[in-house]
Design an enzyme around this catalytic site. Structure first.
Site, PDB file in Angstrom:
ATOM      1  CB  CYS A   2      31.288  14.132  12.323  1.00  0.00           C
ATOM      2  SG  CYS A   2      29.874  15.090  13.357  1.00  0.00           S
ATOM      3  NE  ARG A  16      27.743  12.409  11.421  1.00  0.00           N
ATOM      4  CZ  ARG A  16      27.004  13.961  10.806  1.00  0.00           C
ATOM      5  NH1 ARG A  16      25.727  12.934  10.566  1.00  0.00           N
ATOM      6  NH2 ARG A  16      27.832  15.123  10.711  1.00  0.00           N
ATOM      7  CG  ASN A  79      31.748  21.714  12.142  1.00  0.00           C
ATOM      8  OD1 ASN A  79      30.716  22.353  12.212  1.00  0.00           O
ATOM      9  ND2 ASN A  79      32.720  21.908  12.458  1.00  0.00           N
TER      10      ASN A  79
END
Ligand SMILES: C[C@H](CCC(=O)NCCS(=O)(=O)O)[C@H]1CC[C@H]2[C@@H]3CC[C@@H]4C[C@H](O)CC[C@]4(C)[C@H]3C[C@H](O)[C@]12C
Length: 325
Positions: A2, A16, A79
């Site tokens: 991400c 994001r 993550n």
């Protein structure tokens, strides 16, 4: 993988790209001020700042992936598989589970300074949401409307809070290593480079854009970090909100993962499921999805913020084409 950013141009825009191979059933969720937030190990928050963001509502509870509160503080979980560690309960600390972390901070803090105070005694406690929904290894970008940003990483060393002078977060490795890696790319430039290789020989030029010839372009998190830092550092600042949210999405799309390029298992590919951005001053939440390039928006309805029920807006994921004839 991400990528999360804060882009300041007049107002600040925070959000994001969410890159993954499967969709969780997330939607835009506004948690109004009187929705009771209960915590596993902390007293509940019956009255708090309203939060807008992308969340999966599970058993009536908004599991936020990213979002911002009505005061202009934003937070996104990305993550962080590998270095990430969560800990047993520590009676001397404020024990907050990773899935409660966004509501805990955004519910109570106006800005990064206030967030730092809550973070100073925080322990990310290892408690799953349910037998079905386990914790996932994350780290977080927290930023406010002034443009200030920090990164929170819980590793074997404990909870680390880093200043983030570039306003970008991707994934592994640990944030200080991502910053150090930037020094390898200091000479990347929008301008045409000077020939320092052999100045006395005239080198023929055959293309524009030579200053960014060695800019990484891979799907991996280090490449995306460098590419996004460069893109955002040179992004123009427009005059209107429409111009700036457009610039904002161009920034995020610079590191978008197209389908087919990031294989995570045979025949399975991670891609940018959605991109979102919230104006931290007005609270308007914008997003696009992989299948729908149109920018959709959910405005912050100030007169609906005192209720107790979640406001849910399913994602508009059908492609919207503006046919001209
Ligand atoms: C997977 C996503 C990160 C995208 C990413 O980086 N993908 C690359 C994978 S790879 O690195 O390439 O292998 C992250 C980002 C936010 C996360 C949710 C946060 C709330 C909640 C927290 C709970 O504790 C567990 C369930 C929960 C719904 C979480 C599920 C999942 O973890 C979400 C969607």
């Amino acid at each position: 993988m991400c990528t999360s950013i804060i882009y300041t141009a007049g107002d600040s825009y925070f959000g994001r790209n969410l890159d993954l191979e499967i969709s969780f059933g997330q939607e835009v969720v506004v948690t109004p001020r009187n929705y009771p937030f209960s915590f596993r190990k902390m007293p509940s928050l019956d009255h708090h700042y309203a939060i807008t963001g992308m969340a999966l509502v599970e058993d009536g509870y908004p599991l936020y992936f990213d979002g911002a509160n009505e005061e202009g503080l934003g937070m996104a979980g990305l993550n962080f598989d590998g270095p990430c560690r969560y800990f047993p309960e520590d009676p001397a600390k404020d024990n907050v589970t990773p899935f409660e972390f966004i509501p805990y901070i955004l519910g109570q803090c106006k800005n990064v300074t206030e967030a730092r105070k809550l973070l100073s005694n925080l322990n990310l406690v290892k408690i799953d949401f349910s037998a079905k929904l386990h914790l996932s290894p994350l780290h977080w970008l927290i930023a406010d409307k002034s443009g200030e940003a920090i990164v929170v990483e819980s590793t074997a060393e404990g909870l680390n809070v880093y200043d983030n002078p570039v306003g970008v977060l991707t994934n592994n490795p640990e944030f200080p290593k991502q910053l150090l890696n930037l020094s390898n790319y200091q000479s990347i430039s929008p301008a045409y480079p000077e020939n320092t290789l052999i100045p006395e020989v005239k080198l023929n030029t055959y293309s524009r854009g030579f200053g960014s010839r060695f800019l990484p372009g891979g799907m991996d998190s280090e490449s995306r970090f460098v590419k996004e830092v460069f893109t955002k550092a040179h992004a123009p600042k427009g005059k209107s909100e429409i111009e700036n949210i457009t610039n904002y999405f161009h920034n995020l799309h610079a590191v978008e993962q197209q389908k087919g390029l990031d294989q995570v298992a045979p025949g399975q590919f991670e891609y940018t499921i959605y991109s979102d951005g919230i104006n931290l001053t007005t609270g308007t939440f914008y997003y696009s999805t992989y299948g729908n390039n149109q920018i959709n928006a959910v405005k912050l309805e100030k007169d609906r913020l005192d209720q107790t029920e979640l406001l849910q807006y399913p994602l508009q994921s059908e492609q919207a084409i503006n046919f001209q004839n």
